[in-house]
Design an enzyme around this catalytic site. Structure first.
Site, PDB file in Angstrom:
ATOM      1  N   ASP A   1       0.839  -1.200   0.000  1.00 42.23           N
ATOM      2  CA  ASP A   1       0.000   0.000   0.000  1.00 42.23           C
ATOM      3  C   ASP A   1       0.871   1.245   0.000  1.00 42.23           C
ATOM      4  O   ASP A   1       2.011   1.218   0.452  1.00 42.23           O
ATOM      5  CB  ASP A   1      -0.847   0.035   1.276  1.00 42.23           C
ATOM      6  CG  ASP A   1      -2.041  -0.881   1.178  1.00 42.23           C
ATOM      7  OD1 ASP A   1      -2.317  -1.363   0.071  1.00 42.23           O
ATOM      8  OD2 ASP A   1      -2.690  -1.096   2.211  1.00 42.23           O
TER       9      ASP A   1
ATOM     10  N   LYS B   1      -3.588   3.437  -2.553  1.00 39.93           N
ATOM     11  CA  LYS B   1      -4.229   4.647  -3.014  1.00 39.93           C
ATOM     12  C   LYS B   1      -3.433   5.842  -2.547  1.00 39.93           C
ATOM     13  O   LYS B   1      -2.795   5.843  -1.515  1.00 39.93           O
ATOM     14  CB  LYS B   1      -5.663   4.762  -2.582  1.00 39.93           C
ATOM     15  CG  LYS B   1      -6.044   4.118  -1.309  1.00 39.93           C
ATOM     16  CD  LYS B   1      -7.531   4.325  -1.112  1.00 39.93           C
ATOM     17  CE  LYS B   1      -8.143   3.224  -0.308  1.00 39.93           C
ATOM     18  NZ  LYS B   1      -9.512   3.412   0.021  1.00 39.93           N
TER      19      LYS B   1
ATOM     20  N   MET C   1      -9.776   7.805   9.092  1.00 35.94           N
ATOM     21  CA  MET C   1     -10.330   8.333   7.839  1.00 35.94           C
ATOM     22  C   MET C   1     -11.382   9.415   8.091  1.00 35.94           C
ATOM     23  O   MET C   1     -12.447   9.410   7.477  1.00 35.94           O
ATOM     24  CB  MET C   1     -10.940   7.182   7.008  1.00 35.94           C
ATOM     25  CG  MET C   1      -9.899   6.181   6.590  1.00 35.94           C
ATOM     26  SD  MET C   1     -10.589   4.703   5.820  1.00 35.94           S
ATOM     27  CE  MET C   1     -10.995   3.702   7.242  1.00 35.94           C
TER      28      MET C   1
END
Ligand code: SAH
Length: 605
Positions: A264, A286, A402
């Site tokens: 990642d 991402k 998040m």
């Protein structure tokens, strides 16, 4: 219906009609080497193009009675029933096999749906009765059968050829065929393992008794039925929050042993620079503003690599099973019959606050810690999180993953549900790394403070009484060299690295020549300096410097005159000779001085 596979190579085939259906038939025939003639007054462009390229013969006029008799195979694809019927009747009279698209009564053969994996073809048919069902079934099998079946059929063909050479009596070959099949195919899951030459050798006669057959080629240990098919293996490794030192010992071992590393974006700084030079590196992370690799695709990649017999390390930020979709990856591996393990690591919720001076449980203040994702707030159907309950819990620490974008809504919900607006709160960006940024405020003011300070993901919010210790216990944020990211060729004195790290600098020890893994680590965030012991080291990094486009503000700290001379020679803008002893302390002092000077300069502007 009697199934056959026709070898149309070099055979003359007639396609009557010039539309999309005709094109489909033409393409199918061409792939198999058919010699195609199209008869139609009008044809669509692609057919015309094929004719121009000499791929097909095009006769631009109406079908003439009896014409099909000269061909081995006939297709009628027009929407004129009369012509279609004529083609059919002519063909039957001449003994030519014929197919009229979508009219089962006018066919002497049907085209089955098929799935092709190299030489392997799986054919699905319904005698023309239910093409819709056949098409859907085809899709089902198409998803089930991976591309590795194509390699498998090749291996099977090779295996058969070798066996035929070695064993004259056909009946004596069966045992080996069984061995090949049962060792490579999981019939229940339709998963296949492509065997290597050595493995196949073990299934050949003479080697069968007391042989390696049925054992893992890597370990020699018999594996249970479930897992025997793949010698590959996947470790789902937690990378921790970003400080490379927080990777576990086990995680590091798995990465060093891996044939392939799938990582990642958040885990980039944690990849050991000493990974094997031939390791396959697959970024799937991402990055804000970039499209992430879809989860499905990551799952498929892991399965494919493992099926190739590789040891795979799947490196994921934090802990693989905490808001990291590690569960989905494990599930996919389970379903594909791939053996795997989980190597847990410290999750952001317990480590990032720690680096920001927040003990997430503090005796007599906090008895509960809640780990929530604020991401789902923005999902359709509203949030599932019980913000109302969380708001009421005064003796708890609320840690939100998040949650940068949705912070205003989150705080609004908490306050509306009765949370004390004075509750201490913090938002921590890139905690534990050289770019850590902490914003502290009472909860009611946190969204405004976050906005003003420009905090961006990845960041974590922490709300609760324990946050009030943050400034007092800020051991990491108060380190003098926090923010420095320094590269040094590996092999230097441990004490130098130790001194720099204790002062808050991130030190990346890079093997020379620079390894592919090191390149990823170095590019993951801006560098502020390099430490060189010799002129050779300066030289060895020169290509990297050009390639990575390191800014002129990157300082070359040179521990010898030779290194300094070389750096100046090669055009480094900032070169600092550090000749005093011990080198570690001397470096800490020099870097500190530079920072003070830089601050003074920016203050004067
Ligand atoms: N599996 C990870 C979480 C993945 S979700 C874990 O266990 O930590 C990604 C979110 O984690 C980010 O949006 C952020 O909220 C949080 N996060 C991960 N690393 C972080 C860090 N170094 N600093 C702050 N937040 C972090």
């Amino acid at each position: 219906m009697y199934p056959v596979m026709l070898d149309v190579k070099g055979r003359s085939c007639l396609v009557v009609g010039g539309g999309g259906v005709a094109l489909g038939k033409v393409e199918g025939l061409l792939v198999e080497g058919g010699n195609v003639t199209v008869v139609s007054p009008q044809v669509i462009n692609p057919l015309e193009k094929l004719a121009d390229q000499g791929e097909i013969r095009l006769i631009q006029r109406a079908y003439r009675a009896g014409e099909v008799a000269e061909y081995a195979l006939g297709f009628a694809t027009t929407n004129d029933t009369q012509i279609n019927t004529q083609v059919y009747e002519d063909a039957v009279a001449a003994g030519v096999w014929v197919n009229v698209a979508d009219v089962p009564e006018l066919c002497t053969f049907y085209l089955p749906a098929r799935i092709k994996r190299g030489a392997l073809q799986l054919v699905i048919a319904s005698a023309g009765g239910a093409p819709f069902a056949v098409r859907r079934l085809r899709q089902v099998f198409d998803r089930l059968l991976g591309s590795e079946w194509s390699e498998w059929i090749e291996a099977a063909t090779r295996f058969r050829n070798i066996l035929r050479e070695r064993v004259a009596v056909p009946a004596k070959r069966e045992k080996s065929f069984d061995q090949f099949f049962s060792s490579t195919v999981d019939a229940r899951r339709l998963v296949v393992h492509v065997p290597g030459e050595e493995e196949m050798e073990a299934w050949l006669p003479g080697k069968l008794e007391g042989s390696e057959a049925g054992r893992s080629p890597r370990t020699g240990i018999s594996k249970p039925e479930e897992t025997r098919l793949t010698s590959g293996f996947v470790s789902l490794v937690g990378a921790g929050p970003g400080d490379a030192g927080l990777l576990t010992v086990r995680g590091r071992q798995r990465l060093l042993a891996a044939d392939a590393v799938v990582y990642d974006h958040l885990a980039e700084t944690v990849i050991p620079c000493e990974l094997r030079r031939d390791v396959e590196l697959h970024p799937v992370g991402k990055k804000a503003g970039y499209h992430p690799v879809p989860q499905e695709e990551i799952n498929r990649l892991l399965i494919r690599l493992a099926q190739q017999g590789k040891r795979v390390a799947r490196l994921k930020g934090g802990d693989p099973y905490v808001f990291g979709r590690g569960g989905e990856e494990a599930q996919a591996l389970y379903e594909a019959g791939i053996p795997f393990e989980v190597v847990p690591c410290v999750t952001a919720a317990t480590s990032v606050p720690g680096y920001a001076g927040i003990p997430v449980t503090h005796r007599q203040e906090v008895v509960t810690v809640s780990l929530v994702t604020a991401h789902e707030s923005s999902k359709e159907g509203g949030p599932q999180t019980r913000w109302d309950l969380l708001a009421q819990d005064k003796h708890s620490t609320l840690v939100g993953y998040m949650g940068v974008i949705s912070l205003p809504q989150t705080v609004e919900r908490l306050l509306a549900s009765g949370m004390d607006p004075e509750t201490p709160a913090a938002m921590i960006e890139r905690g534990t790394t050289s770019r850590q940024k902490v914003v502290r405020a009472r909860v009611a003011d946190l969204p405004g403070a976050v906005l003003r300070s420009g905090v961006r993901p990845p960041a974590l919010f922490v709300i609760g009484p324990a946050v009030r210790h943050s400034e007092q216990l800020d051991w990491f944020g108060s380190r003098p060299l926090l923010g420095e990211r320094i590269l040094t060729p590996s092999g230097g004195e441990e004490s130098v690295v130790d001194a720099l790290e204790l002062s808050g600098a991130e030190v990346i020890s890079v093997p020379l020549p620079v390894s592919p893994a090191a390149r990823i680590v170095v590019s993951a965030a801006p560098l502020t300096g390099c430490i060189f012991r010799t002129a050779d080291e300066v030289e060895a990094l020169e290509d990297e410097r050009a390639l990575r486009n390191w800014g002129s503000e990157v300082v070359a700290f040179c521990l010898s005159e030779g290194a300094a001379a070389k750096a100046r020679n090669l055009g480094w803008a900032c070169v600092e000779e550090v000749l005093g002893e011990p080198a570690g302390e001397e470096l800490v002092k020099r870097i500190g001085n530079r920072r003070v000077a830089a601050q003074r300069n920016s203050g004067m502007e």
